[in-house]
Design a protein around this motif. Structure first.
Motif, PDB file in Angstrom:
ATOM      1  N   THR A  43      23.187  -7.124   1.670  1.00 26.32           N
ATOM      2  CA  THR A  43      22.092  -6.834   2.678  1.00 26.32           C
ATOM      3  C   THR A  43      22.266  -5.215   2.592  1.00 26.32           C
ATOM      4  O   THR A  43      23.168  -4.717   2.335  1.00 26.32           O
ATOM      5  CB  THR A  43      22.241  -7.502   4.055  1.00 26.32           C
ATOM      6  N   SER A  44      21.496  -4.705   3.534  1.00 25.11           N
ATOM      7  CA  SER A  44      21.283  -3.116   3.865  1.00 25.11           C
ATOM      8  C   SER A  44      21.157  -2.640   2.400  1.00 25.11           C
ATOM      9  O   SER A  44      21.678  -1.233   2.115  1.00 25.11           O
ATOM     10  CB  SER A  44      22.621  -2.854   4.607  1.00 25.11           C
ATOM     11  N   CYS A  45      20.507  -3.125   1.602  1.00 24.93           N
ATOM     12  CA  CYS A  45      20.196  -2.465   0.237  1.00 24.93           C
ATOM     13  C   CYS A  45      19.161  -1.190   0.450  1.00 24.93           C
ATOM     14  O   CYS A  45      18.338  -1.179   1.261  1.00 24.93           O
ATOM     15  CB  CYS A  45      19.913  -3.256  -0.988  1.00 24.93           C
ATOM     16  N   ASP A  46      19.415  -0.290  -0.630  1.00 26.08           N
ATOM     17  CA  ASP A  46      18.348   0.979  -0.498  1.00 26.08           C
ATOM     18  C   ASP A  46      17.154   0.269  -0.943  1.00 26.08           C
ATOM     19  O   ASP A  46      16.673  -0.576  -1.653  1.00 26.08           O
ATOM     20  CB  ASP A  46      18.775   1.848  -1.533  1.00 26.08           C
ATOM     21  N   ASP A  47      15.946   1.121  -0.249  1.00 27.40           N
ATOM     22  CA  ASP A  47      14.503   0.892  -0.527  1.00 27.40           C
ATOM     23  C   ASP A  47      14.047  -0.823  -0.568  1.00 27.40           C
ATOM     24  O   ASP A  47      13.185  -1.372  -1.165  1.00 27.40           O
ATOM     25  CB  ASP A  47      14.214   1.368  -1.913  1.00 27.40           C
ATOM     26  N   GLY A  48      14.842  -1.352   0.320  1.00 29.01           N
ATOM     27  CA  GLY A  48      14.323  -3.025   0.680  1.00 29.01           C
ATOM     28  C   GLY A  48      14.715  -3.766  -0.401  1.00 29.01           C
ATOM     29  O   GLY A  48      14.015  -4.917  -0.498  1.00 29.01           O
ATOM     30  N   SER A  49      15.749  -3.329  -1.607  1.00 24.84           N
ATOM     31  CA  SER A  49      16.038  -4.066  -2.369  1.00 24.84           C
ATOM     32  C   SER A  49      17.011  -5.332  -1.941  1.00 24.84           C
ATOM     33  O   SER A  49      17.473  -5.280  -0.820  1.00 24.84           O
ATOM     34  CB  SER A  49      16.557  -3.553  -3.429  1.00 24.84           C
ATOM     35  N   ASP A  50      17.381  -6.272  -2.803  1.00 23.23           N
ATOM     36  CA  ASP A  50      18.310  -7.372  -2.450  1.00 23.23           C
ATOM     37  C   ASP A  50      19.073  -7.605  -3.624  1.00 23.23           C
ATOM     38  O   ASP A  50      18.503  -7.624  -4.888  1.00 23.23           O
ATOM     39  CB  ASP A  50      17.505  -8.665  -1.930  1.00 23.23           C
ATOM     40  N   VAL A  51      20.245  -8.236  -3.593  1.00 18.28           N
ATOM     41  CA  VAL A  51      21.067  -8.893  -4.420  1.00 18.28           C
ATOM     42  C   VAL A  51      21.470 -10.302  -3.890  1.00 18.28           C
ATOM     43  O   VAL A  51      22.036 -10.200  -2.998  1.00 18.28           O
ATOM     44  CB  VAL A  51      22.302  -8.216  -4.883  1.00 18.28           C
ATOM     45  N   GLU A  52      20.980 -11.249  -4.614  1.00 13.10           N
ATOM     46  CA  GLU A  52      21.355 -12.681  -4.065  1.00 13.10           C
ATOM     47  C   GLU A  52      21.674 -13.579  -5.344  1.00 13.10           C
ATOM     48  O   GLU A  52      21.467 -13.424  -6.472  1.00 13.10           O
ATOM     49  CB  GLU A  52      19.808 -13.238  -3.472  1.00 13.10           C
ATOM     50  N   HIS A  53      22.742 -14.283  -4.804  1.00  6.48           N
ATOM     51  CA  HIS A  53      23.391 -15.230  -5.951  1.00  6.48           C
ATOM     52  C   HIS A  53      23.778 -16.583  -5.401  1.00  6.48           C
ATOM     53  O   HIS A  53      24.144 -16.950  -4.256  1.00  6.48           O
ATOM     54  CB  HIS A  53      24.941 -14.580  -6.262  1.00  6.48           C
ATOM     55  N   TYR A  54      23.394 -17.596  -6.187  1.00  9.93           N
ATOM     56  CA  TYR A  54      23.768 -18.932  -6.031  1.00  9.93           C
ATOM     57  C   TYR A  54      24.842 -19.463  -6.836  1.00  9.93           C
ATOM     58  O   TYR A  54      24.555 -19.434  -8.135  1.00  9.93           O
ATOM     59  CB  TYR A  54      22.547 -19.757  -6.216  1.00  9.93           C
ATOM     60  N   ARG A  55      25.859 -19.603  -6.354  1.00 11.19           N
ATOM     61  CA  ARG A  55      27.172 -20.273  -6.956  1.00 11.19           C
ATOM     62  C   ARG A  55      27.391 -21.711  -6.998  1.00 11.19           C
ATOM     63  O   ARG A  55      27.238 -22.400  -5.705  1.00 11.19           O
ATOM     64  CB  ARG A  55      28.303 -19.575  -6.339  1.00 11.19           C
ATOM     65  N   ILE A  56      27.016 -22.379  -8.191  1.00  5.28           N
ATOM     66  CA  ILE A  56      26.974 -23.780  -8.040  1.00  5.28           C
ATOM     67  C   ILE A  56      28.304 -24.339  -8.552  1.00  5.28           C
ATOM     68  O   ILE A  56      28.828 -23.938  -9.607  1.00  5.28           O
ATOM     69  CB  ILE A  56      26.056 -24.278  -9.037  1.00  5.28           C
ATOM     70  N   THR A  57      28.931 -24.920  -7.454  1.00  6.04           N
ATOM     71  CA  THR A  57      30.525 -24.945  -7.875  1.00  6.04           C
ATOM     72  C   THR A  57      30.744 -26.050  -9.244  1.00  6.04           C
ATOM     73  O   THR A  57      31.612 -25.834  -9.983  1.00  6.04           O
ATOM     74  CB  THR A  57      31.129 -25.799  -6.760  1.00  6.04           C
ATOM     75  N   ASP A  58      29.866 -26.980  -9.406  1.00 11.13           N
ATOM     76  CA  ASP A  58      30.102 -27.970 -10.449  1.00 11.13           C
ATOM     77  C   ASP A  58      29.128 -27.730 -11.508  1.00 11.13           C
ATOM     78  O   ASP A  58      28.789 -28.396 -12.427  1.00 11.13           O
ATOM     79  CB  ASP A  58      29.965 -29.340  -9.955  1.00 11.13           C
ATOM     80  N   GLY A  59      28.408 -26.639 -11.535  1.00  8.92           N
ATOM     81  CA  GLY A  59      27.293 -26.264 -12.420  1.00  8.92           C
ATOM     82  C   GLY A  59      27.682 -25.861 -13.695  1.00  8.92           C
ATOM     83  O   GLY A  59      28.543 -25.187 -13.872  1.00  8.92           O
ATOM     84  N   GLY A  60      26.954 -26.373 -14.801  1.00  5.90           N
ATOM     85  CA  GLY A  60      27.418 -25.981 -16.220  1.00  5.90           C
ATOM     86  C   GLY A  60      26.379 -24.934 -16.716  1.00  5.90           C
ATOM     87  O   GLY A  60      25.738 -24.232 -15.832  1.00  5.90           O
ATOM     88  N   HIS A  61      26.024 -25.097 -17.874  1.00  3.62           N
ATOM     89  CA  HIS A  61      25.251 -23.915 -18.523  1.00  3.62           C
ATOM     90  C   HIS A  61      23.853 -24.555 -18.452  1.00  3.62           C
ATOM     91  O   HIS A  61      23.211 -24.722 -19.639  1.00  3.62           O
ATOM     92  CB  HIS A  61      25.801 -23.447 -19.869  1.00  3.62           C
ATOM     93  N   PHE A  62      23.116 -24.687 -17.506  1.00  4.89           N
ATOM     94  CA  PHE A  62      21.890 -25.215 -17.498  1.00  4.89           C
ATOM     95  C   PHE A  62      21.125 -24.664 -16.473  1.00  4.89           C
ATOM     96  O   PHE A  62      21.747 -23.834 -15.412  1.00  4.89           O
ATOM     97  CB  PHE A  62      21.715 -26.712 -17.307  1.00  4.89           C
ATOM     98  N   TRP A  63      19.675 -24.674 -16.587  1.00  5.52           N
ATOM     99  CA  TRP A  63      18.848 -24.286 -15.509  1.00  5.52           C
ATOM    100  C   TRP A  63      18.750 -25.245 -14.432  1.00  5.52           C
ATOM    101  O   TRP A  63      18.557 -26.381 -14.599  1.00  5.52           O
ATOM    102  CB  TRP A  63      17.243 -24.254 -16.089  1.00  5.52           C
ATOM    103  N   PRO A  64      19.061 -24.837 -13.018  1.00  2.00           N
ATOM    104  CA  PRO A  64      19.378 -25.698 -11.940  1.00  2.00           C
ATOM    105  C   PRO A  64      17.967 -26.346 -11.552  1.00  2.00           C
ATOM    106  O   PRO A  64      16.894 -25.909 -11.530  1.00  2.00           O
ATOM    107  CB  PRO A  64      19.755 -24.823 -10.805  1.00  2.00           C
ATOM    108  N   SER A  65      17.996 -27.731 -11.450  1.00  2.00           N
ATOM    109  CA  SER A  65      16.707 -28.697 -11.379  1.00  2.00           C
ATOM    110  C   SER A  65      17.136 -29.800 -10.603  1.00  2.00           C
ATOM    111  O   SER A  65      18.273 -30.423 -10.798  1.00  2.00           O
ATOM    112  CB  SER A  65      16.026 -28.749 -12.580  1.00  2.00           C
ATOM    113  N   THR A  66      16.536 -30.214  -9.666  1.00  2.00           N
ATOM    114  CA  THR A  66      16.558 -31.515  -9.149  1.00  2.00           C
ATOM    115  C   THR A  66      16.110 -32.526 -10.072  1.00  2.00           C
ATOM    116  O   THR A  66      16.429 -33.933  -9.511  1.00  2.00           O
ATOM    117  CB  THR A  66      16.040 -31.467  -7.642  1.00  2.00           C
TER     118      THR A  66
END
Length: 319
Positions: free
Chosen positions: A266-289
């Motif tokens: 948070t508190s990034c310049d000019d209203g930007s964001d850095v956001e990350h989703y860490r999937i503990t058991d996730g492999g090399h794939f596009w996340p999908s339900t």
């Protein structure tokens, strides 16, 4: 995956995105905090198109003397007088534009979606600039600029809402696009990104919002990096981008699912964001339900609606 499974997956993604496309009061407040979100129509607004709304059309562009291929999808509701976001979606190493189209479900977005096709690299597989196996002498940034220019000239594009996304090598290239085309691209979203040192120094002319997804069980692009290939550990790469955007040093963390942690700087310049989703058991794939082209095993989150929500919050700032 069988045709019936593909149909069920597409329908499910469509329902999820339809729900996501309804802006919430929180979204509206977020827009206000970043200044006016009014659209700026491109030169193609008001011009009839030979593309069919609701369909994907193969096209080519000549860049540096070579014909480059891509798919372009118009939503069924396309109106040449209504500026729409433009989303570029880059496929992974050895993949194709139509594979990326099927994988991501981005055709359900109320946006013009372009799926570029990479050229054959040094290992005989399709690739994007910035990887050790990329084709020599191919300027994919020039190709990307030409795609944006062509779309804005021929279609009704909201020039403040041009976005880059991608998977694996295509995700790494989406980051390169954010580094080098920050004047054109409002934000980027990356899945299982391959951030090779061959991409060069990243020095964008403005803070660029970045959304990232990566599985800790990814053996293709390891979460903890691969020093032999020059691949950074994801925490280091994210910290570097957060510093580049002038964000707080430490992210806020929340457990969004039993196997998914969300980090946001948070508190990034000019209203930007850095956001990350860490999937503990996730492999090399596009996340999908739902099962998709990458994996028959669903995960607990859907990347595409989250990408859409992130893009909605981050138009290109008014100069």
């Amino acid at each position: 995956m069988s045709p019936s499974q593909h149909a069920r997956t597409a329908a499910t993604v469509g329902v999820l995105l339809a729900a996501a496309l309804s802006a919430t009061p929180a979204d509206a407040q977020d827009h206000t905090s970043r200044g006016s979100s009014a659209s700026v129509g491109s030169g193609g607004c008001g011009t009839p198109t030979d593309l069919t709304p609701g369909a994907s059309t193969p096209r080519t562009l000549t860049v540096d003397g070579a014909d480059r291929a891509y798919l372009v999808h118009l939503p069924a509701s396309y109106d040449p007088d209504r500026p729409l976001p433009l989303v570029l979606s880059f496929h992974g190493h050895g993949r194709t534009s139509d594979y990326q189209e099927r994988l991501t479900g981005m055709n359900a977005l109320d946006a013009i979606v372009v799926y570029p096709q990479g050229v054959t690299g040094t290992d005989g597989k399709s690739a994007w600039e910035g990887a050790p196996y990329s084709a020599e002498g191919v300027d994919d940034i020039a190709f990307t600029k030409a795609l944006i220019d062509d779309a804005e000239r021929q279609l009704c594009v909201n020039t403040r809402r041009v976005f880059a996304s991608g998977k694996s090598n295509g995700g790494g290239f989406a980051a390169v696009v954010a580094c080098r085309l920050a004047d054109r691209v409002a934000a980027t979203a990356i899945v299982s990104g391959a951030f090779y040192p061959q991409s060069g120094v990243c020095d964008p002319e403005r803070p660029v919002p970045v959304l990232d997804f990566h599985g800790q069980a990814d053996t293709t692009i390891p979460y903890d990096g691969n020093p032999e290939k020059g691949l950074p550990a994801l925490p280091d790469w994210l910290a570097g981008w957060a510093e580049r955007d002038g964000c707080a040093v430490r992210p806020r963390e929340s457990q969004v699912e039993d196997n998914v942690v969300r980090q946001r700087w948070t508190s990034c310049d000019d209203g930007s964001d850095v956001e990350h989703y860490r999937i503990t058991d996730g492999g090399h794939f596009w996340p999908s339900t739902q099962p998709n082209e990458d994996s028959v095993t669903p995960t607990t989150i859907d990347a595409t609606p989250l990408i859409r929500k992130f893009f909605t919050k981050h138009p290109l700032p008014v100069k």
